[in-house]
Design an enzyme around this catalytic site. Structure first.
Site, PDB file in Angstrom:
ATOM      1  N   ALA A 224       0.812  -1.216   0.000  1.00 29.32           N
ATOM      2  CA  ALA A 224       0.000   0.000   0.000  1.00 29.32           C
ATOM      3  C   ALA A 224       0.847   1.268   0.000  1.00 29.32           C
ATOM      4  CB  ALA A 224      -0.929  -0.009   1.208  1.00 29.32           C
ATOM      5  N   GLY A 226       3.333   1.803  -2.027  1.00 30.57           N
ATOM      6  CA  GLY A 226       3.902   2.042  -3.344  1.00 30.57           C
ATOM      7  C   GLY A 226       5.173   1.268  -3.599  1.00 30.57           C
ATOM      8  N   ASP A 253       4.448  -8.502  -9.486  1.00 29.73           N
ATOM      9  CA  ASP A 253       4.888  -8.966 -10.807  1.00 29.73           C
ATOM     10  C   ASP A 253       4.520  -7.950 -11.886  1.00 29.73           C
ATOM     11  OD1 ASP A 253       5.621 -11.314  -9.449  1.00 29.73           O
ATOM     12  OD2 ASP A 253       3.629 -12.162  -9.750  1.00 29.73           O
TER      13      ASP A 253
END
Length: 315
Positions: A224, A226, A253
């Site tokens: 959350a 980043g 991914d």
């Protein structure tokens, strides 16, 4: 063109539940079945955005055949190496707030001959490519330095840039071979560096420690919070707002795929990576985002972030 190698791919079953209760009988509100494995997901994200990619992976048993069948319509070129063992099935249980509980099978034991064929396929496919992404856990019994060996083999051919996205001993062993990029999440960053990672400043310190040990660039996914890019130019933090998160499965991914697709590296590539990773969290299961899902305008980059900013507990 970007080549991915997934030594331990899977068929991923994702179940959405209202709330996870240990020991209870739960009824799923939705289910999804997708090709799985870190490198497989990277190739899926690239193909969904019109990027040329080849996924190198072992293929054995009914599950392996099903995995290849599911990848074909997604535009992923598969270079399958036949193996005797059955490819694994992984289960993810997703709650409405995006919390994911995963149960991963160990995967098949590959013979030395099968491992060598897999490595040779990756080296061969990587000739002329921009990147070879070595991704995921290793099958049981595989030498922990497989990724380090592969980096050396690929470099000996004058080949492409090499990224590594793994954890534990295989990630640490790969550092000595000097990967061009590693993509740990918060837990993997702390484990590999041996340092606490509770703030952005600590995340930078941990990434710098891994650069000192051989990694040229560190792209750390922070859930959350980043992502963080640390390279020879310094550190940049990026994040994007997700209005309705559905599933974090495969988001890291997608983040890596976005970075590799940008080609240029640096802050520009980080912005693309964050856009892809954020888009993945808004989709169900381990579905990879396409062009229509990306919201690049929501991405915020900050090279002057507060190092004391605390990271959320959930990666």
């Amino acid at each position: 063109m970007i080549v991915t190698l997934t030594p331990n791919p899977s068929l991923d079953r994702t179940l959405e539940v209202p709330e996870l209760h240990r020991g209870a009988v739960l009824r799923a509100t939705a289910r999804h079945t997708d090709p799985g494995g870190k490198g497989v997901n990277v190739s899926r994200a690239l193909a969904a955005n019109g990027r040329k990619t080849v996924a190198v992976l072992p293929c054995g048993g009914i599950v392996g055949s099903r995995l290849a069948e599911l990848l074909a319509p997604q535009g992923v070129e598969v270079l399958a190496v036949p193996v005797l063992g059955e490819i694994r099935v992984n289960i993810s249980v997703v709650e409405p707030d995006g919390t994911v509980t995963k149960i991963n099978e160990p995967g098949p034991v590959l013979t030395p001959e099968e491992l060598d064929a897999l490595a040779e396929a990756a080296v061969r496919a990587g000739q002329g490519a921009a990147w070879v992404a070595l991704s995921g856990s290793l099958p049981p019994g595989t030498p922990n330095d497989l990724y380090a060996q592969l980096i050396t083999r690929i470099r000996s051919t004058g080949g492409p840039l090499v990224s590594v996205d793994s954890s534990g001993v295989p990630l640490v062993a790969a550092l000595a071979a000097g990967p061009d990029l590693i993509k740990p999440n918060r837990a993997e960053l702390a484990e590999a560096s041996g340092l606490p990672v509770t703030t952005l400043g600590e995340a930078v310190a941990a990434a710098l420690a891994l650069r000192d040990r051989g990694a040229r660039t560190v792209l750390a996914s922070l859930g959350a919070d980043g992502a963080l890019l640390v390279d020879g130019s310094g550190a940049v933090h990026g994040r994007a707002h997700v209005a309705e998160p559905r599933s974090a499965v495969g988001a890291g991914d997608a983040l890596l795929a976005g970075y590799l697709s940008a080609g240029s590296g640096g802050a520009e590539a980080l912005a693309e990576a964050v856009a892809w990773g954020a888009a993945a969290t808004s989709l169900p299961g381990s579905r990879m985002p396409g062009r229509d899902h990306l919201d690049r305008a929501s991405v915020r980059l900050d090279p002057y972030f507060d190092p004391n900013h605390p990271l959320t507990e959930r990666n």
